[in-house]
Design a protein around this motif. Structure first.
Motif, short mmCIF file in Angstrom:
data_model
loop_
_atom_site.label_atom_id
_atom_site.label_comp_id
_atom_site.label_asym_id
_atom_site.label_seq_id
_atom_site.Cartn_x
_atom_site.Cartn_y
_atom_site.Cartn_z
N ARG A 27 -52.97 32.06 6.43
CA ARG A 27 -52.05 32.66 5.47
C ARG A 27 -50.60 32.40 5.84
O ARG A 27 -49.80 31.98 5.00
N SER A 28 -50.26 32.65 7.10
CA SER A 28 -48.86 32.48 7.50
C SER A 28 -48.44 31.00 7.42
O SER A 28 -47.30 30.69 7.07
N SER A 29 -49.37 30.10 7.71
CA SER A 29 -49.06 28.67 7.60
C SER A 29 -48.74 28.28 6.16
O SER A 29 -47.78 27.54 5.90
N VAL A 30 -49.53 28.79 5.22
CA VAL A 30 -49.30 28.50 3.80
C VAL A 30 -47.95 29.07 3.36
O VAL A 30 -47.16 28.41 2.68
N ILE A 31 -47.68 30.32 3.74
CA ILE A 31 -46.42 30.96 3.34
C ILE A 31 -45.23 30.20 3.92
O ILE A 31 -44.23 29.96 3.22
N GLU A 32 -45.32 29.82 5.18
CA GLU A 32 -44.22 29.07 5.80
C GLU A 32 -44.03 27.71 5.14
O GLU A 32 -42.89 27.24 4.96
N ALA A 33 -45.14 27.06 4.80
CA ALA A 33 -45.05 25.76 4.12
C ALA A 33 -44.36 25.90 2.77
O ALA A 33 -43.50 25.08 2.40
N MET A 34 -44.70 26.94 2.02
CA MET A 34 -44.09 27.16 0.71
C MET A 34 -42.61 27.49 0.84
O MET A 34 -41.79 27.05 0.02
N THR A 35 -42.24 28.23 1.86
CA THR A 35 -40.83 28.55 2.10
C THR A 35 -40.04 27.28 2.40
O THR A 35 -38.93 27.07 1.90
#
Length: 265
Positions: free
Chosen positions: A248-256
């Motif tokens: 989850r955190s990887s996806v959120i960071e990628a989108m940011t």
């Protein structure tokens, strides 16, 4: 006047043209497109029977709805070429990330009817999703015409321009994240002995089916996940590992990171 004109006839423009012609929104002869590559124009002319030209100015003069479908780095050059050919009655649509409505007003040197759109590549298979941000000069009737065009190759939703970077992260760039996820699942299946072709078939269909469940059931994704995770079962073990590895955190960071890049374009 042609109903719809495209400056640029690459993948996204072709997806739009295919949807428009397929849904019979306008007749093929009421669509005109220009492109630097003659091959792309020949393909569009042969496939859909639309009008083609090598002259961007002709498209700008003739289109009621003008779609700027070139790569972002060429927008300034194209606008300088056509800025004196357009008029206040035309709708000008952009599909480039990072180009704001204010930027278009500055580039054209006057207020025109601009609509900023952010489509994505699943439009190529009729399953796109596009955000739509019109300026204050676009009427409700004109916006409806544009929505009909965009919904001919998927879904479309009106959003404030301030949401454009979030849309790029969750929609425009998201197919790449999903392709990586499908590839990773297929690699996992291959490591467990499944032939490569069937691994891609099973992984992609699993993603397609899961997405349709989200759309058609109306249930929260977390609730759908819980339905698959039986107590002490196989799925919850896989979910545990994904959580442990920071999915989850990887996806959120990628989108940011994606949104930050879009703001700087």
């Amino acid at each position: 006047m042609k109903k719809i004109g495209f400056i640029g006839c690459g993948n996204m423009a072709r997806a739009m043209i295919g949807g428009i012609v397929g849904k019979k929104l306008v007749a093929p002869e009421e669509i005109i497109a220009s492109n630097r590559s003659r091959g792309a124009l020949d393909y569009a002319e042969k496939t859909w029977g639309i009008c083609v030209t090598g002259d961007n100015r002709q498209v700008a003069r003739e289109a009621e709805i003008l779609v700027l479908a070139v790569k972002p780095q060429f927008y300034s050059q194209v606008i300088q070429e056509i800025r004196n050919e357009v008029n206040e009655t035309q709708l000008i649509m952009s599909i480039a990330p990072g180009k704001t409505l204010a930027w278009f007003t500055e580039q054209f040197g006057r207020q025109l009817k601009f609509i900023r759109c952010n489509p994505n590549t699943p439009a190529l298979v009729g399953e796109g999703i596009t955000s739509v941000s019109p300026n204050e000069l676009v009427t409700e009737e004109e916006l409806k015409r544009v929505m009909d065009v965009l919904e001919s190759f998927g879904r479309a939703s009106v959003l404030p321009e301030t949401m454009s970077e979030a849309v790029i992260a969750v929609c425009g760039s998201a197919p790449a994240y999903v392709f990586m996820f499908i590839e990773a699942m297929a690699d996992g299946a291959v490591s467990l002995g499944m032939p490569r072709a069937q691994a891609y078939e099973f992984a992609s269909q699993a993603v397609l089916g899961a997405a349709k469940m989200v759309q058609e059931t109306g249930l929260h994704p977390g609730a759908l996940k819980d339905m698959v995770c039986s107590p002490g079962g196989t799925t919850i073990q896989a979910v545990r590992v994904l959580e442990e590895r920071g999915l989850r955190s990887s996806v959120i960071e990628a989108m940011t990171a994606c949104a930050d890049k879009a703001r700087r374009m």
